[in-house]
Design an enzyme around this catalytic site. Structure first.
Site: not given
Length: 537
Positions: A374-376
């Site tokens: 998702f949000e890396q």
């Protein structure tokens, strides 16, 4: 002379398009953002990255896409005074389903802002758009059959249920007319990657078959009618290395035909260059180009008289390769991310990095864990050589072991090695190693340097890694104090490959070298990187 691969490192599924004297190749980017790489050349020898057109949330949002999903097999074409780009955003990989919506975007020039996407269908992946000489447009894609025992990394031919053809109406921006299954493929199976072109009254269809591993091939067929029936090429396959394990370019398949203004024939294809002893392609699937000839039977053949692709191929008259520097130095002074770098999945990069909070630095805003879908916060460039060294310097002051920032050799969530600055309960600020050595599906970490090495409470830390084919060694030093120090044992760099871990067909992107930061406490700790160097060894 053309030296293959022309696009080294992760650059698969090459779709080639000529406009006048300009050649463009679009390649798959999977979960890496922005979507689709487009390279340009005027001589077929020297290629320059000029655009990644899918750059807005409305065009592409891959948050939640599993590893090796996202942008599959784009098709680039030019007609009616504009460029057309067709692509799939695959949303599922494991299990029986693929969930593969297909879209079209357009632009007046490659460098321009591309249009909002138009949804086309979801019947299968690898879409292509053919512009016929009567003005009609035809959309083709493979059809996916979920009612088989084809699961993720174990593809079965019945799931690849032929090539579908339907007319596309640019006025209504929709498909119209009957859907026809025009090609079931050859006995090799796993038919995908269709491209149509027309010559001397024949419609030619090239497809990719055999899976994207060592049995891969470009299969060719033709018909007098666009909807068939299609007869098979006398050799069945135009390009393949499947029966030649000693060939330098393995896994050859999935490409597209192009002609020069003088009528010379070429065909792109993807390929892999395996390393002994395990035949792992650490550079992923790369792009190559082969010289072809038309014979009196109106069939296309490789100029070398075989189906096996060459490393060195005759190029255009006067074309001279430009020697590339062995060292690439990246500063972050310009306010924009260097063109070689990408990030993962999110269309909102300002949440994971910026170059404005601290001018001259790449600031990573630590978010979810390394390997998150998702949000890396991970910014990296492709590995383009079997042996290389990467270095960077980081300023990072963690106040919990949940905050980690450093340098990584990365493929996906279960194939990566990383050296990083973090905090340890007894060591204090330290340098340590996190590794996931291909553990699918659990993604279990190992810590080859155990708790790590204690370092000063403050100060910039330089981190480096040397990859020599299948071996990786990490290094560190406090900037301006002492020499480089190795940390941890020699690690298996070969697992950072298509074949590593889960094995062939389990994943099919490529290795990256880059910087990362995560903060699983949720406090979004910042890590500042001043520069990044990449050296061919």
């Amino acid at each position: 002379m053309i030296r293959n691969p022309i696009l080294p490192g992760f650059n698969p599924d090459p779709s080639i398009c000529r406009v006048g004297a300009d050649y463009y190749i679009a390649t798959s980017t999977f979960e890496w953002y922005p979507g689709v790489q487009i390279h340009h050349s005027r001589d077929l020898v020297n290629w320059t990255l000029v655009r990644r057109p899918l750059e807005r949330r409305s065009q592409l949002d891959m948050r939640g896409n599993p590893d090796s999903c996202g942008i599959w097999a784009p098709c680039l074409s030019y007609a009616d005074g504009q460029f057309w780009l067709v692509y799939t955003d695959v949303k599922r990989y494991d299990g029986n389903f693929k969930d593969a919506p297909n879209y079209i975007v357009t632009a007046p020039t490659i460098e321009a802002e591309w249009s909002e996407p138009v949804y086309v269908n979801s019947s299968g992946f690898d879409p292509s758009l053919f512009h016929d000489d009567d003005g009609r447009k035809w959309f083709v894609n493979m059809q996916w059959n979920h009612r088989t025992e084809s699961y993720g990394g174990s593809p079965k031919s019945p799931a690849f249920d032929g090539i579908l053809l339907q007319e596309w109406d640019p006025a209504t921006k929709a498909l119209k007319g009957p859907i026809k299954n025009i090609f079931a493929g050859s006995p090799l199976g796993l038919v995908e990657g269709p491209h149509l072109f027309k010559r001397n009254g024949w419609y030619y269809l090239t497809t990719a078959e055999g899976g994207t591993g060592y049995d891969h091939a470009v299969t060719m067929a033709r018909s007098r009618n666009i909807d068939g029936p299609y007869e098979m090429h006398p050799n069945m396959h135009l390009i393949t290395s499947k029966d030649h394990p000693g060939a330098v370019l393995q896994r050859a398949g999935h490409g597209q035909y192009v002609e020069t203004p003088e009528g010379e024939a070429y065909h792109t294809h993807l390929c892999g260059r395996p390393l002994p002893p395990k035949r792992r392609c650490t550079l992923g699937r790369e792009t190559a180009l082969q010289k072809c000839v038309w014979r009196d039977d109106d069939w296309l053949y490789l100029e070398n008289g075989t189906t096996v692709p060459d490393v060195d191929v005759p190029g255009l008259s006067g074309a001279v390769p430009v020697e590339k520097p062995m060292r690439s130095e990246y500063s972050f002074d310009g306010g924009t991310l260097p063109a070689d770098f990408q990030w993962l999945r999110t269309p909102e990069p300002s949440r994971i990095f910026n170059l404005t909070d601290r001018p001259g630095h790449l600031r990573l805003i630590a978010r979810e864990s390394i390997g998150s879908w998702f949000e890396q916060s991970l910014v990296a460039r492709r590995q383009e050589h079997h042996s290389f060294r990467a270095e960077t310097v980081v300023e990072f002051s963690p106040d919990t072991y949940q905050q980690v920032a450093g340098l990584t050799h990365y493929y996906n969530r279960h194939k990566f090695h990383a050296v990083a600055v973090t905090l340890h309960e007894t060591l204090g600020r330290c340098v340590t190693i996190l590794s996931c050595n291909g553990d699918y599906p659990n993604g279990r970490l190992s810590f080859p340097a155990e708790s790590g090495v204690a370092i000063a409470v403050e100060g910039r830390v330089q981190l480096a890694m040397e990859i020599r084919e299948n071996d990786l060694q990490f290094f560190w030093q406090t900037e301006g104090k002492g020499a480089w120090q190795p940390i941890g044992p020699v690690l298996d760099a070969g697992v950072i490959s298509d074949e590593g871990g889960r094995g062939e067909h389990g994943s099919f992107t490529g290795a990256f070298a880059g910087v990362f930061a995560f903060d699983t406490s949720g406090r979004a700790k910042a890590a500042d990187f001043d520069w990044f160097n990449y050296d061919e060894l």
